[in-house]
Design a protein around this motif. Sequence first.
Motif, PDB file in Angstrom:
ATOM      1  N   GLU A 351      36.997 -32.507   1.983  1.00 19.17           N
ATOM      2  CA  GLU A 351      37.176 -33.863   2.496  1.00 19.17           C
ATOM      3  C   GLU A 351      38.276 -33.849   3.560  1.00 19.17           C
ATOM      4  N   GLU A 352      38.596 -35.045   4.061  1.00 20.19           N
ATOM      5  CA  GLU A 352      39.687 -35.184   5.011  1.00 20.19           C
ATOM      6  C   GLU A 352      41.013 -34.818   4.328  1.00 20.19           C
ATOM      7  N   PRO A 353      42.032 -34.455   5.111  1.00 21.37           N
ATOM      8  CA  PRO A 353      43.327 -34.107   4.507  1.00 21.37           C
ATOM      9  C   PRO A 353      43.847 -35.218   3.587  1.00 21.37           C
ATOM     10  N   GLY A 354      44.342 -34.823   2.435  1.00 21.31           N
ATOM     11  CA  GLY A 354      44.943 -35.776   1.511  1.00 21.31           C
ATOM     12  C   GLY A 354      43.979 -36.503   0.601  1.00 21.31           C
ATOM     13  N   GLU A 355      42.688 -36.386   0.820  1.00 19.46           N
ATOM     14  CA  GLU A 355      41.721 -37.123   0.004  1.00 19.46           C
ATOM     15  C   GLU A 355      41.420 -36.417  -1.311  1.00 19.46           C
ATOM     16  N   MET A 356      41.639 -35.112  -1.362  1.00 18.16           N
ATOM     17  CA  MET A 356      41.444 -34.358  -2.599  1.00 18.16           C
ATOM     18  C   MET A 356      42.768 -33.684  -2.962  1.00 18.16           C
ATOM     19  N   ASN A 357      42.775 -32.897  -4.034  1.00 18.88           N
ATOM     20  CA  ASN A 357      44.033 -32.418  -4.628  1.00 18.88           C
ATOM     21  C   ASN A 357      44.835 -31.463  -3.755  1.00 18.88           C
ATOM     22  N   ASP A 371      44.296 -20.957  17.468  1.00 24.81           N
ATOM     23  CA  ASP A 371      42.996 -20.674  16.849  1.00 24.81           C
ATOM     24  C   ASP A 371      42.952 -21.345  15.478  1.00 24.81           C
ATOM     25  N   VAL A 372      42.857 -22.675  15.515  1.00 25.57           N
ATOM     26  CA  VAL A 372      42.875 -23.498  14.307  1.00 25.57           C
ATOM     27  C   VAL A 372      41.561 -24.256  14.206  1.00 25.57           C
ATOM     28  N   ILE A 373      40.947 -24.203  13.037  1.00 29.32           N
ATOM     29  CA  ILE A 373      39.656 -24.864  12.829  1.00 29.32           C
ATOM     30  C   ILE A 373      39.849 -26.327  12.459  1.00 29.32           C
ATOM     31  N   GLY A 374      40.870 -26.616  11.675  1.00 27.50           N
ATOM     32  CA  GLY A 374      41.143 -27.995  11.283  1.00 27.50           C
ATOM     33  C   GLY A 374      41.811 -28.069   9.932  1.00 27.50           C
ATOM     34  N   ASP A 375      42.155 -29.296   9.511  1.00 24.38           N
ATOM     35  CA  ASP A 375      42.797 -29.541   8.224  1.00 24.38           C
ATOM     36  C   ASP A 375      41.769 -30.129   7.262  1.00 24.38           C
ATOM     37  N   TYR A 376      41.753 -29.604   6.019  1.00 22.05           N
ATOM     38  CA  TYR A 376      40.772 -30.010   5.024  1.00 22.05           C
ATOM     39  C   TYR A 376      41.448 -30.104   3.653  1.00 22.05           C
ATOM     40  N   SER A 377      40.854 -30.912   2.793  1.00 21.72           N
ATOM     41  CA  SER A 377      41.342 -30.948   1.410  1.00 21.72           C
ATOM     42  C   SER A 377      40.224 -30.534   0.455  1.00 21.72           C
ATOM     43  N   PHE A 378      40.646 -29.982  -0.713  1.00 24.62           N
ATOM     44  CA  PHE A 378      39.704 -29.448  -1.702  1.00 24.62           C
ATOM     45  C   PHE A 378      40.098 -29.913  -3.099  1.00 24.62           C
ATOM     46  N   GLU A 379      39.141 -29.917  -3.988  1.00 27.56           N
ATOM     47  CA  GLU A 379      39.400 -30.319  -5.369  1.00 27.56           C
ATOM     48  C   GLU A 379      40.231 -29.271  -6.101  1.00 27.56           C
TER      49      GLU A 379
END
Length: 436
Positions: A351-357, A371-379
Motif C-alpha cells: 500500500e501507500e507509505p504508512g497505510e500498513m505496518n 535509483d529509487v523505485i518508490g516508498d511502499y508499506s507492507f503488512e
Amino acid sequence: MKIDEISTPAYVINEKRLRENLEILKDVQERSGAKILLAQKAYSAYQTYPLLASYLSGATASGIFEARLAHEEFKTSDGKKCENHVYEPAYKDSDMEELCNICDHVVFNSISQLEHHRSVWEKYVSEGKIKVGLRINPELSAEDAHEIYDPCSPGSRLGIRNENMPDDLPEGVSGLHFHNLCEQGFEPLEETFLKVERDFFRFFPAPRIPDDYDGFILRTMGFEPSDTSYDEEVALDNIPVDTDELDAELGVSGLNKISWINLGGGHHITREDYDREGLIKLVLYIREKYGIEVYLEPGEAIALDAGYLVTTVMDVVDTDRIPVLILDASASCHMPDVIEMPYRPPLKDSEEPGEMNYTYRLSSMTCLAGDVIGDYSFETEKNLGDKLFFEDMAIYSFVKNNTFNGMPLPDIDIMHEDGEVEVLRRFSYEDFKNRL
C-alpha cells in the motif's frame, strides 16, 4: 517450476492475462472490422508472437530491426504471416529497399522523406507489393498527456501539420496515419478523429452515407434524424453523389484519395473502463461513410497487466529517514519509465507509505543515488531473501532495459495458464560484454 521458485530478477509474462487481452481485441476487430496491430515498441517478446498472430492482424515497427523481427517471427503456429507496418521519422537510404521487401505498409513522416525515397518505394507500390502513407499531426494534445510522450506538443517533429500538407494527396500515397495518445480512453480518440476528418477532409473519399458522426451514432441507437435535433443541413452536405461529381464540386477532380487510415496507438482498449462500444461505433462510422480500411496499433493494450518483475530483497539498510530495501532489480536499468515519466509502479501486497505496518523505500544495487523505485508499506516486516512482485511489467520494460553499472539483465519468463513458469531467455555476462 512455480513463480515463487524462479531466479531473480525476472520479467514474468502472464499467459492467461495476455490471452484475455487478445480475446478482447479480437472481439473489437470482428465487430468493427478494424485491423489491430501490435506496436512492438511496447512489447516485443517474440516467443509469444505465434499466440498474438492468432488474434491480431499484424504488427507495426519503429525501424528496421523491429520490422525484421515482425517479418521473421510474427506469424501463426502454422506459418501464416500477418501484416507488417513501419513508421520512422526518417529512414536511412541503406534500409529503404529492405523495408519495402519485408513490409506491407510504409509510413513517412514528411513530404521531403517521401520524395527522397520515392525512387525506391514507387516501384513496389506500382507492383502492388506495399502501400505508402503519410503521418499527419492532428495538433490536438490529450488533456492529461505526459509532455515527454506528446507528439502534438509545440515544436513537435512528429507528423505533418495541416498547413504543411499539400492540397492534393501525393502520387502513390494511399493512406494517412496519426498518433497523439498515451494511456488514453476512447473519448480523446473520438475527438481526435473528428478533428482529422474536418481538417483533412480533402483527402477522404466521397461520403457513402448522408450521416455525419452524430447522426450515425443516433442511427445505431435506433433514432431517426427527425426524432432529434439532428442537423439536417450538415447531413445534406454529406449526401453521397457520384464520386466524379463530388470531386468536381470540391475542385479536386482526378486526385488520389485515401483507402486506409491508421488511428495510431495509446488506446487502453483492454482496460476495464474503456468504452469499447464507442470505439466499435467510431470504426464502423469511418468504414461505412468512406469505405476505407481502419487500423489501430496499441502497444500497452496487448499486454496490459500481463506481467511481473520479480525481485529479491538483498539487504535492508537503516537510514536517518526510512529503512531502504536493496533489491536485485533496478528502476534505472530494468524499469526506466519509473524515472523517465516518472511514476510509482504497482507492487503486489503493498500500500501507500504508512497505510500498513512496515514502510520501506525500495532501491537497487546500482551506485546511482537516485535509483529509487518508490516508498511502499507492507503488512509484514521484510527480510533478506523475500521476493517482491512488481505488476504491469510486460510493457515498456524489457524493450527499454539496459546494463548500466554492469547490472545483469533480468530473465524473461512466461507463466503458462497451468501456473508453470518457463524461462524464455536468460542473459549472461556475454550479453553485457557484447553490448559494449
